[in-house]
Write a protein that holds these residues in place. Structure first.
Motif, mmCIF file in Angstrom:
data_model
loop_
_atom_site.group_PDB
_atom_site.id
_atom_site.type_symbol
_atom_site.label_atom_id
_atom_site.label_comp_id
_atom_site.label_asym_id
_atom_site.label_seq_id
_atom_site.Cartn_x
_atom_site.Cartn_y
_atom_site.Cartn_z
ATOM 1 N N LYS A 36 0.823 -1.211 0.000
ATOM 2 C CA LYS A 36 0.000 0.000 0.000
ATOM 3 C C LYS A 36 0.852 1.254 0.000
ATOM 4 O O LYS A 36 0.572 2.222 -0.722
ATOM 5 C CB LYS A 36 -0.926 -0.014 1.211
ATOM 6 N N ASN A 37 1.891 1.269 0.841
ATOM 7 C CA ASN A 37 2.720 2.457 1.005
ATOM 8 C C ASN A 37 4.152 2.202 0.553
ATOM 9 O O ASN A 37 4.625 1.059 0.558
ATOM 10 C CB ASN A 37 2.746 2.889 2.478
ATOM 11 N N ASN A 54 7.640 12.986 6.054
ATOM 12 C CA ASN A 54 6.589 12.013 5.744
ATOM 13 C C ASN A 54 5.199 12.598 5.969
ATOM 14 O O ASN A 54 4.266 12.343 5.200
ATOM 15 C CB ASN A 54 6.788 10.757 6.597
ATOM 16 N N TRP A 57 4.511 14.743 3.024
ATOM 17 C CA TRP A 57 4.203 13.882 1.878
ATOM 18 C C TRP A 57 2.766 13.360 1.962
ATOM 19 O O TRP A 57 2.033 13.361 0.969
ATOM 20 C CB TRP A 57 5.193 12.724 1.858
ATOM 21 N N GLU A 58 2.359 12.952 3.169
ATOM 22 C CA GLU A 58 0.998 12.436 3.339
ATOM 23 C C GLU A 58 -0.037 13.527 3.100
ATOM 24 O O GLU A 58 -1.092 13.275 2.491
ATOM 25 C CB GLU A 58 0.825 11.847 4.735
ATOM 26 N N THR A 61 -0.206 13.859 -0.705
ATOM 27 C CA THR A 61 -0.602 12.699 -1.519
ATOM 28 C C THR A 61 -1.698 11.859 -0.902
ATOM 29 O O THR A 61 -2.332 11.052 -1.595
ATOM 30 C CB THR A 61 0.612 11.782 -1.770
ATOM 31 N N GLY A 62 -1.903 11.994 0.407
ATOM 32 C CA GLY A 62 -2.860 11.145 1.097
ATOM 33 C C GLY A 62 -2.347 9.741 1.359
ATOM 34 O O GLY A 62 -3.093 8.880 1.816
ATOM 35 N N LYS A 63 -1.052 9.500 1.103
ATOM 36 C CA LYS A 63 -0.477 8.151 1.242
ATOM 37 C C LYS A 63 0.821 8.235 2.034
ATOM 38 O O LYS A 63 1.870 8.577 1.484
ATOM 39 C CB LYS A 63 -0.197 7.547 -0.138
ATOM 40 N N THR A 66 5.826 4.103 4.807
ATOM 41 C CA THR A 66 6.162 3.271 5.959
ATOM 42 C C THR A 66 7.667 3.342 6.131
ATOM 43 O O THR A 66 8.422 2.948 5.241
ATOM 44 C CB THR A 66 5.743 1.808 5.725
ATOM 45 N N HIS A 235 7.338 -0.257 -6.518
ATOM 46 C CA HIS A 235 6.240 0.603 -6.081
ATOM 47 C C HIS A 235 6.136 1.819 -6.998
ATOM 48 O O HIS A 235 7.135 2.509 -7.256
ATOM 49 C CB HIS A 235 6.460 1.057 -4.643
ATOM 50 N N ASP A 237 5.089 4.699 -6.480
ATOM 51 C CA ASP A 237 5.343 5.990 -5.841
ATOM 52 C C ASP A 237 6.775 6.139 -5.324
ATOM 53 O O ASP A 237 7.120 7.179 -4.742
ATOM 54 C CB ASP A 237 4.378 6.192 -4.665
#
Length: 269
Positions: A36-37, A54, A57-58, A61-63, A66, A235, A237
Motif C-alpha cells: 500500500k505504502n 513524511n 508527503w501524506e 498525496t494522502g499516502k 512506511t 512501487h 510511488d
C-alpha cells in the motif's frame, strides 16, 4: 578494548529492529501485488526530520510512507537478506557502497541528500567539567556512549575524530558501544553515561542533553547521507517519494532538524 553495550537496552533494540523488519517480510505482498505504502529503510538519526517530511508527503498525496529506522549497517544487511524496501537512506557512504557492490540499489538513482556534524553531549544538568580539552578527564569514572565504532556510522565518525584529536587511546577502554546513534543519545539522556558522541541533529532532538563541544569538521570524514531506490522496488510511488525528499518542500524540514541539505548527485564508486 572498547566494550559493547551490556544492558537490556541492547537486546531490546536488536529485538525491535529484527521484529520490525521481520514483520515487514512476513507481511510482504504476494508476487505481482504492490504494498500500500512506499517502504523506506532509513538511518536512525533521521527519525525526527524524516517523520516531518513524511507528514508533509501524506498531506500532499494522502499516502504516508512506511519508514523503518535503525542503524545503517543493520538496514543494509536486512535489505541484502531480502527485507522489502523501496528506498534506502544511509548515514554514511560506506553502507551505500556496500549496497551498490551487492547490487541492492539502483546506482543511477543515488543522491547525496544530507550532511551533518558531530558533537559531544552531556546530560542537560551536567556537572561535567567542560573547561578541559581532555575527554578522558571530563569522563571522570564514567563511560563514553557512542554508536558501535566498527559498524554504526556515527560510531565510525566518532572514532576517527577521537583518533585525529589524540583522544582515542585514553578513552577506548571506557566506551559503551550502542546499536545506533539514537541508542547512544538515550544513554546520555537518561544519565547512564556522562558523555556521548552523536550528530548535532540528534542533540537538537532531545531537550534532556546539552552540547559540550563540537568536533572540527576536518577531524573525521565528511558526514553524508546518501539515498537511493532499491533494486527490487516496483512501487509506483517510490521515485516520487525520492523526488519529494529532494524538493523545496522537504528542504526546510530537514534544516529545521539540524541537517545540511546537499541534494547533489553522488560520486560514483
Amino acid at each position: 578494548m572498547a566494550r559493547s553495550l551490556g544492558s537490556n537496552l541492547s537486546s531490546l533494540l536488536r529485538a525491535w529492529v529484527v521484529g520490525v523488519v521481520s514483520g515487514l517480510t512476513f507481511l510482504a505482498p504476494a508476487a505481482g501485488a504492490q504494498p500500500k505504502n512506499v517502504v523506506v529503510f532509513a538511518a536512525a538519526s533521521l527519525k525526527d526530520a524524516l517523520d516531518d517530511v513524511n507528514r508533509a508527503w501524506e498531506r500532499d498525496t494522502g499516502k504516508p510512507a512506511t519508514i523503518v529506522y535503525a542503524a545503517s549497517n543493520l538496514l543494509a544487511k536486512q535489505i541484502d537478506a531480502g527485507a522489502p524496501a523501496d528506498l534506502f537512506v544511509s548515514a554514511d557512504l560506506d553502507w551505500m557502497i556496500y549496497a551498490v557492490a551487492k547490487k541492492l540499489i539502483r546506482a543511477e538513482s543515488r543522491v547525496d541528500l544530507l550532511g551533518n556534524s558531530l558533537v559531544l553531549i552531556a546530560p542537560k544538568d551536567t556537572r561535567v567539567e567542560t573547561t578541559t580539552h581532555s575527554i578522558a578527564t571530563m569522563l571522570g569514572s564514567g563511560h563514553l556512549a557512542m554508536g558501535n565504532v566498527d559498524a554504526v556510522p556515527a560510531g565510525k565518525y566518532g572514532r576517527a575524530a577521537l583518533e585525529h584529536l589524540g583522544e582515542w587511546d585514553a578513552v577506548k577502554g571506557r566506551i559503551v558501544q550502542a546499536e545506533s546513534v539514537r541508542a547512544a543519545l538515550l544513554l546520555v539522556s537518561r544519565g547512564e553515561a556522562p558523555l556521548g558522541i552523536v550528530y548535532r541533529s540528534d542533540a537538537a532532538s532531545d531537550p534532556s542533553v546539552t552540547v559540550v563541544a563540537a568536533f572540527p569538521p576536518d577531524s573525521h570524514p565528511p558526514i553524508v547521507y546518501p539515498v537511493a531506490l532499491t533494486a527490487d522496488s516496483k512501487h509506483p510511488d517510490a521515485a516520487a517519494f525520492l523526488a519529494f525528499l529532494r524538493s523545496p518542500r522537504a528542504k526546510p524540514l530537514f534544516e529545521a532538524r539540524g541537517f545540511i541539505v546537499l541534494n547533489q548527485p553522488a560520486a560514483r564508486s
